[in-house]
Each structure stands twice: as C-alpha cells, then as structure tokens.
Design a protein around this motif. Sequence first.
Motif, short mmCIF file in Angstrom:
data_model
loop_
_atom_site.label_atom_id
_atom_site.label_comp_id
_atom_site.label_asym_id
_atom_site.label_seq_id
_atom_site.Cartn_x
_atom_site.Cartn_y
_atom_site.Cartn_z
N CYS A 12 14.40 -29.84 40.44
CA CYS A 12 13.22 -29.19 39.85
C CYS A 12 12.98 -29.59 38.40
N GLY A 13 13.93 -30.29 37.79
CA GLY A 13 13.78 -30.69 36.40
C GLY A 13 14.11 -29.59 35.41
N GLY A 14 14.62 -28.45 35.90
CA GLY A 14 14.96 -27.33 35.02
C GLY A 14 16.08 -27.68 34.04
N THR A 28 24.67 -24.59 35.85
CA THR A 28 23.49 -24.17 36.61
C THR A 28 22.26 -24.55 35.78
N CYS A 29 21.09 -24.14 36.20
CA CYS A 29 19.91 -24.46 35.40
C CYS A 29 18.88 -23.35 35.51
N HIS A 30 17.92 -23.39 34.61
CA HIS A 30 16.79 -22.47 34.65
C HIS A 30 15.82 -23.06 35.68
N HIS A 31 15.96 -22.61 36.92
CA HIS A 31 15.18 -23.18 38.02
C HIS A 31 13.73 -22.71 37.95
N SER A 32 12.85 -23.63 38.33
CA SER A 32 11.45 -23.24 38.44
C SER A 32 11.29 -22.44 39.73
N ASN A 33 10.23 -21.70 39.85
CA ASN A 33 9.97 -20.90 41.06
C ASN A 33 9.78 -21.78 42.29
N GLU A 34 9.41 -23.04 42.08
CA GLU A 34 9.19 -23.94 43.20
C GLU A 34 10.47 -24.59 43.71
N CYS A 35 11.56 -24.47 42.97
CA CYS A 35 12.83 -25.11 43.36
C CYS A 35 13.48 -24.29 44.47
#
Length: 70
Positions: A12-14, A28-35
């Motif tokens: 997702c590029g987060g 981990t990462c700050h995931h986008s809602n679309e991930c």
Amino acid sequence: MKTPELKPCPFCGGEAYVADLRYGQYVTCHHSNECHIRPDSHPFSGAKIEKQIESWNRRVTDEKKQTGIF
C-alpha cells in the motif's frame, strides 16, 4: 537502537515503523484503508528486530537484479 531506515509497505506504500510491545518489537506500517494485505513482521517469530527489518526491506526486484534474472 537508532531509528532504522525502513522501506514503505510493498502493498500500500504506507510508512513503516518499529512497534514496541511489552513482549517484543515488530515492523508494521500505517496502512491505507485500501490495503487488504496489512503485512507485519511478528514479535513471536523469535527473530531479532534487526533480522525483521532486513526481511521487511527485502524486495523481489532487489534479488532479481543481483542474480541477473531481472
């Protein structure tokens, strides 16, 4: 440990970061809602955080370039 350089989430590029929990650390990462993948390394894996960071930052294209496949 100094702040590690982490590549963004490959899905997702987060923005990635190291999370600190009572029982260990993991990437981990700050995931986008679309991930829908939401990848994380896991604090119960037994791997040291340095190995988790190395694994997180590894990309298939990096390996293909090194082997000449890409």
